[in-house]
Design a protein around this motif. Structure first.
Motif, PDB file in Angstrom:
ATOM      1  N   ALA A  88       0.830  -1.212   0.000  1.00 18.96           N
ATOM      2  CA  ALA A  88       0.000   0.000   0.000  1.00 18.96           C
ATOM      3  C   ALA A  88       0.864   1.262   0.000  1.00 18.96           C
ATOM      4  N   ALA A  89       1.925   1.264   0.798  1.00 20.85           N
ATOM      5  CA  ALA A  89       2.817   2.424   0.842  1.00 20.85           C
ATOM      6  C   ALA A  89       3.486   2.629  -0.512  1.00 20.85           C
ATOM      7  N   ALA A  90       3.943   1.533  -1.124  1.00 18.84           N
ATOM      8  CA  ALA A  90       4.589   1.623  -2.429  1.00 18.84           C
ATOM      9  C   ALA A  90       3.609   2.140  -3.481  1.00 18.84           C
ATOM     10  N   GLN A  91       2.379   1.671  -3.459  1.00 15.76           N
ATOM     11  CA  GLN A  91       1.387   2.111  -4.442  1.00 15.76           C
ATOM     12  C   GLN A  91       1.077   3.592  -4.270  1.00 15.76           C
ATOM     13  N   ASN A  96       1.971   9.047  -6.381  1.00 20.13           N
ATOM     14  CA  ASN A  96       2.455  10.409  -6.161  1.00 20.13           C
ATOM     15  C   ASN A  96       3.679  10.750  -7.024  1.00 20.13           C
ATOM     16  N   GLY A  97       4.049   9.829  -7.924  1.00 18.91           N
ATOM     17  CA  GLY A  97       5.149  10.094  -8.842  1.00 18.91           C
ATOM     18  C   GLY A  97       6.525   9.732  -8.318  1.00 18.91           C
ATOM     19  N   VAL A  98       6.585   9.002  -7.206  1.00 18.79           N
ATOM     20  CA  VAL A  98       7.863   8.594  -6.623  1.00 18.79           C
ATOM     21  C   VAL A  98       8.427   7.435  -7.439  1.00 18.79           C
ATOM     22  N   GLN A  99       9.723   7.494  -7.732  1.00 12.92           N
ATOM     23  CA  GLN A  99      10.373   6.427  -8.488  1.00 12.92           C
ATOM     24  C   GLN A  99      10.776   5.307  -7.530  1.00 12.92           C
ATOM     25  N   LEU A 100      10.284   4.103  -7.776  1.00 16.60           N
ATOM     26  CA  LEU A 100      10.571   2.943  -6.936  1.00 16.60           C
ATOM     27  C   LEU A 100      11.456   1.953  -7.672  1.00 16.60           C
ATOM     28  N   ILE A 101      12.147   1.150  -6.890  1.00 20.21           N
ATOM     29  CA  ILE A 101      12.966   0.058  -7.411  1.00 20.21           C
ATOM     30  C   ILE A 101      12.399  -1.217  -6.820  1.00 20.21           C
ATOM     31  N   ASP A 102      11.870  -2.074  -7.664  1.00 18.71           N
ATOM     32  CA  ASP A 102      11.338  -3.352  -7.201  1.00 18.71           C
ATOM     33  C   ASP A 102      12.459  -4.372  -7.267  1.00 18.71           C
ATOM     34  N   ALA A 103      12.825  -4.924  -6.116  1.00 21.71           N
ATOM     35  CA  ALA A 103      13.924  -5.893  -6.054  1.00 21.71           C
ATOM     36  C   ALA A 103      13.417  -7.198  -5.466  1.00 21.71           C
ATOM     37  N   GLY A 104      12.548  -7.854  -6.187  1.00 26.34           N
ATOM     38  CA  GLY A 104      12.007  -9.125  -5.710  1.00 26.34           C
ATOM     39  C   GLY A 104      11.073  -8.909  -4.543  1.00 26.34           C
ATOM     40  N   ASP A 105      11.481  -9.376  -3.371  1.00 19.77           N
ATOM     41  CA  ASP A 105      10.624  -9.246  -2.193  1.00 19.77           C
ATOM     42  C   ASP A 105      10.857  -7.928  -1.446  1.00 19.77           C
ATOM     43  N   ARG A 106      11.662  -7.038  -1.996  1.00 21.99           N
ATOM     44  CA  ARG A 106      11.970  -5.742  -1.373  1.00 21.99           C
ATOM     45  C   ARG A 106      11.549  -4.604  -2.305  1.00 21.99           C
ATOM     46  N   VAL A 107      11.145  -3.501  -1.691  1.00 23.39           N
ATOM     47  CA  VAL A 107      10.834  -2.298  -2.447  1.00 23.39           C
ATOM     48  C   VAL A 107      11.734  -1.185  -1.922  1.00 23.39           C
ATOM     49  N   PHE A 108      12.397  -0.505  -2.852  1.00 24.18           N
ATOM     50  CA  PHE A 108      13.277   0.615  -2.523  1.00 24.18           C
ATOM     51  C   PHE A 108      12.744   1.873  -3.189  1.00 24.18           C
ATOM     52  N   VAL A 109      13.007   3.002  -2.552  1.00 26.40           N
ATOM     53  CA  VAL A 109      12.705   4.297  -3.150  1.00 26.40           C
ATOM     54  C   VAL A 109      14.005   4.800  -3.766  1.00 26.40           C
ATOM     55  N   HIS A 110      13.955   5.130  -5.046  1.00 25.07           N
ATOM     56  CA  HIS A 110      15.150   5.554  -5.773  1.00 25.07           C
ATOM     57  C   HIS A 110      15.680   6.861  -5.195  1.00 25.07           C
ATOM     58  N   PRO A 111      17.007   6.996  -5.083  1.00 25.40           N
ATOM     59  CA  PRO A 111      17.590   8.245  -4.567  1.00 25.40           C
ATOM     60  C   PRO A 111      17.168   9.503  -5.330  1.00 25.40           C
ATOM     61  N   ILE A 117      19.167   9.848  -1.103  1.00 24.05           N
ATOM     62  CA  ILE A 117      19.268   8.726  -0.164  1.00 24.05           C
ATOM     63  C   ILE A 117      18.404   7.569  -0.659  1.00 24.05           C
ATOM     64  N   LEU A 118      18.986   6.387  -0.764  1.00 26.23           N
ATOM     65  CA  LEU A 118      18.219   5.181  -1.060  1.00 26.23           C
ATOM     66  C   LEU A 118      17.380   4.850   0.174  1.00 26.23           C
ATOM     67  N   MET A 119      16.117   4.522  -0.009  1.00 31.51           N
ATOM     68  CA  MET A 119      15.248   4.121   1.094  1.00 31.51           C
ATOM     69  C   MET A 119      14.648   2.759   0.804  1.00 31.51           C
ATOM     70  N   ARG A 120      14.536   1.936   1.856  1.00 31.93           N
ATOM     71  CA  ARG A 120      13.914   0.612   1.736  1.00 31.93           C
ATOM     72  C   ARG A 120      12.653   0.628   2.574  1.00 31.93           C
ATOM     73  N   LEU A 121      11.595   0.036   2.048  1.00 34.22           N
ATOM     74  CA  LEU A 121      10.342  -0.085   2.792  1.00 34.22           C
ATOM     75  C   LEU A 121      10.311  -1.435   3.487  1.00 34.22           C
ATOM     76  N   ASP A 122      10.173  -1.417   4.807  1.00 29.29           N
ATOM     77  CA  ASP A 122      10.113  -2.642   5.605  1.00 29.29           C
ATOM     78  C   ASP A 122       8.753  -2.778   6.253  1.00 29.29           C
ATOM     79  N   PRO A 123       8.221  -3.998   6.305  1.00 28.10           N
ATOM     80  CA  PRO A 123       6.919  -4.187   6.945  1.00 28.10           C
ATOM     81  C   PRO A 123       7.007  -3.977   8.454  1.00 28.10           C
ATOM     82  N   LYS A 124       5.908  -3.501   9.014  1.00 28.35           N
ATOM     83  CA  LYS A 124       5.818  -3.336  10.460  1.00 28.35           C
ATOM     84  C   LYS A 124       5.882  -4.718  11.097  1.00 28.35           C
ATOM     85  N   GLU A 125       6.768  -4.837  12.066  1.00 24.72           N
ATOM     86  CA  GLU A 125       6.876  -6.112  12.773  1.00 24.72           C
ATOM     87  C   GLU A 125       5.839  -6.144  13.866  1.00 24.72           C
ATOM     88  N   GLY A 126       5.268  -7.316  13.998  1.00 19.55           N
ATOM     89  CA  GLY A 126       4.226  -7.245  14.912  1.00 19.55           C
ATOM     90  C   GLY A 126       3.751  -8.193  15.783  1.00 19.55           C
TER      91      GLY A 126
END
Length: 126
Positions: A88-91, A96-111, A117-126
């Motif tokens: 949902a965050a990636a979508q 919003n026009g943000v460039q993403l990098i899909d790396a298999g099971d990981r999603v990164f926000v392009h610098p 700064i490269l950013m990685r989206l991690d699921p909330k641990e719970g």
């Protein structure tokens, strides 16, 4: 929703020197590791809020961090962001026009979308 930063990755040229510098700052050194697949040696400092500082020094100059060091010098390379729902965050970012990098099971926000700064989206641990 972004809940916070879980990890900071700092690109460094000399890992021993960087460990010494971060220890002098008052951070508590946890452990060293090597990632053959990423071409880096790593040092970890765990902080009281649960986040981690990772110092990363390339042993392969052609690695992503090696190329980043060559281009930008030492400094903050990546931040990992905890989000409620990665898809949902990636979508929403994509909408919003943000460039993403899909790396298999990981999603990164392009610098390019974060001003360097490269950013990685991690699921909330719970």
């Amino acid at each position: 929703m972004i809940n916070g930063v879980t990890q900071y990755v700092v690109a460094v040229k000399d890992l021993d020197d960087a460990i010494e510098a971060y220890t002098a700052l008052g951070f508590t050194f946890d452990r060293r590791a090597r990632s053959e697949s990423l071409g880096i040696d790593q040092a970890y400092f765990h902080m009281g809020d649960g986040s981690v500082i990772e110092l990363a020094a390339p042993f392969d100059p052609k690695s992503a961090i090696g190329r980043g060091l060559e281009r930008n010098g030492e400094g903050l390379y990546m931040m990992s962001l905890e989000v409620d729902d990665v898809e949902a965050a990636a979508q929403k970012m994509k909408d919003n026009g943000v460039q993403l990098i899909d790396a298999g099971d990981r999603v990164f926000v392009h610098p390019r979308s974060t001003k360097g700064i490269l950013m990685r989206l991690d699921p909330k641990e719970g």
